[in-house]
Write an enzyme that holds these catalytic residues in place. Structure first.
Site, PDB file in Angstrom:
ATOM      1  N   HIS A   6     -37.106  94.756  15.509  1.00 52.02           N
ATOM      2  CA  HIS A   6     -36.639  93.464  16.025  1.00 52.02           C
ATOM      3  C   HIS A   6     -35.423  93.004  15.217  1.00 52.02           C
ATOM      4  O   HIS A   6     -35.363  93.179  13.998  1.00 52.02           O
ATOM      5  CB  HIS A   6     -37.764  92.421  15.947  1.00 52.02           C
ATOM      6  CG  HIS A   6     -37.433  91.190  16.728  1.00 52.02           C
ATOM      7  ND1 HIS A   6     -36.597  90.211  16.227  1.00 52.02           N
ATOM      8  CD2 HIS A   6     -37.770  90.799  17.975  1.00 52.02           C
ATOM      9  CE1 HIS A   6     -36.458  89.257  17.142  1.00 52.02           C
ATOM     10  NE2 HIS A   6     -37.158  89.601  18.221  1.00 52.02           N
ATOM     11  N   GLU A  40     -32.626  93.634  23.556  1.00 49.67           N
ATOM     12  CA  GLU A  40     -32.550  92.196  23.268  1.00 49.67           C
ATOM     13  C   GLU A  40     -31.218  91.872  22.599  1.00 49.67           C
ATOM     14  O   GLU A  40     -31.077  92.033  21.375  1.00 49.67           O
ATOM     15  CB  GLU A  40     -33.670  91.798  22.307  1.00 49.67           C
ATOM     16  CG  GLU A  40     -35.060  92.051  22.828  1.00 49.67           C
ATOM     17  CD  GLU A  40     -36.078  91.183  22.105  1.00 49.67           C
ATOM     18  OE1 GLU A  40     -36.671  90.343  22.759  1.00 49.67           O
ATOM     19  OE2 GLU A  40     -36.241  91.342  20.891  1.00 49.67           O
TER      20      GLU A  40
HETATM   21  P1  PGA Z   1     -36.669  84.342  22.804  1.00 44.64           P
HETATM   22  O1  PGA Z   1     -37.040  85.535  21.800  1.00 44.64           O
HETATM   23  O2  PGA Z   1     -37.407  84.587  24.080  1.00 44.64           O
HETATM   24  O3  PGA Z   1     -37.113  83.084  22.098  1.00 44.64           O
HETATM   25  O4  PGA Z   1     -35.195  84.387  22.996  1.00 44.64           O
HETATM   26  C1  PGA Z   1     -37.167  86.848  22.272  1.00 44.64           C
HETATM   27  C2  PGA Z   1     -37.457  87.796  21.137  1.00 44.64           C
HETATM   28  O5  PGA Z   1     -36.930  87.632  20.039  1.00 44.64           O
HETATM   29  O6  PGA Z   1     -38.237  88.754  21.323  1.00 44.64           O
END
Ligand code: PGA
Length: 229
Positions: A88, A157
């Site tokens: 992440h 992401e």
């Molecule tokens: P968010 O986070 O939906 O608050 O943007 C997503 C993540 O970090 O997995």
């Protein structure tokens, strides 16, 4: 579709229990065939039998040992946890995890047969440099990663979309997922400001197999509503 909730440093053991109870009831009543995952904080992990799969947001790549502040395989196996989130962007940027460390974690949990949610994503500056720069950035985040691993789930992401309220556009997601499809056969999730207002649009994109949700997953009713839109 895969729906995964990443609690980050939200919820406690007792609120996670209440959350799971609510979500479980809703999912059972609806008898949905979505695959649903929840990644609570480590202190809220527990043995859980239900339609939701619990995973760990982070673990150190060891069975046990002298790693102050970390948890290892023993600590999650106690609860039958066999799913982990690796790479992440908050761990990469805030906690200083290098690609080498991320790859080490990946290899260890792969060798243990874990299901691995592997996160990749580019910063804003790279996005602003265009699609090619984005793809190269993402390709580098596959360094040392076995993209053929059968229990791999990739979550794209974009860092600038996480927690900002500003999701990537449909065209940015579609283009990026199409490029990722060339690199792996794993299911491809999108994450970054996914919420009730944009879930239908995002899950309708060709090449999106699910979503990884932070803020908008924290309320079980809200998270559930995202699954039945
Ligand atoms: P968010 O986070 O939906 O608050 O943007 C997503 C993540 O970090 O997995």
């Amino acid at each position: 579709m895969i729906f995964a909730a990443n609690f980050k440093t939200h919820h406690t053991r007792s609120s996670t229990r209440a959350y799971l109870q609510t979500l479980q009831t809703r999912l059972q009543d609806a008898s949905t065939d979505h695959r649903v995952y929840v990644f609570p904080p480590a202190t809220a992990l527990e043995r859980y039998e239900g339609v939701v799969t619990l995973g760990a947001q982070n673990i150190y790549p060891v069975v046990r040992g002298a790693y102050t502040g970390e948890i290892g395989l023993d600590q999650v196996e106690e609860f039958g946890i066999k799913t982990v989130l690796i790479g992440h962007s908050e761990r990469r940027s805030l906690l200083g995890e290098t690609q080498k460390k991320v790859a080490e974690k990946f290899a260890f949990f792969q060798s243990q047969g874990f299901e691995i949610f592997y996160c990749i994503g580019e910063p804003l500056l790279v996005r602003e440099s265009g699609d090619r720069a984005v793809i190269e950035h993402l390709r580098a985040q596959f360094e040392g990663i076995d993209t053929d691993y059968t229990r791999l789930i990739v979550a794209y992401e974009p860092i600038w979309a996480i927690g900002t309220g500003r999701s990537a556009t449909v065209s940015e997601i579609a283009t990026t997922h199409a490029a990722l499809r060339e690199m792996t056969d794993a299911p491809l999730l999108y994450g970054g400001s996914v919420k009730q207002e944009n879930i239908a649009q995002i899950t309708a994109i060709d090449g999106v197999d699910g979503v990884l949700v932070g803020s908008a997953s924290l309320d079980p009713e809200g998270f559930y509503r995202m699954m039945c839109c």
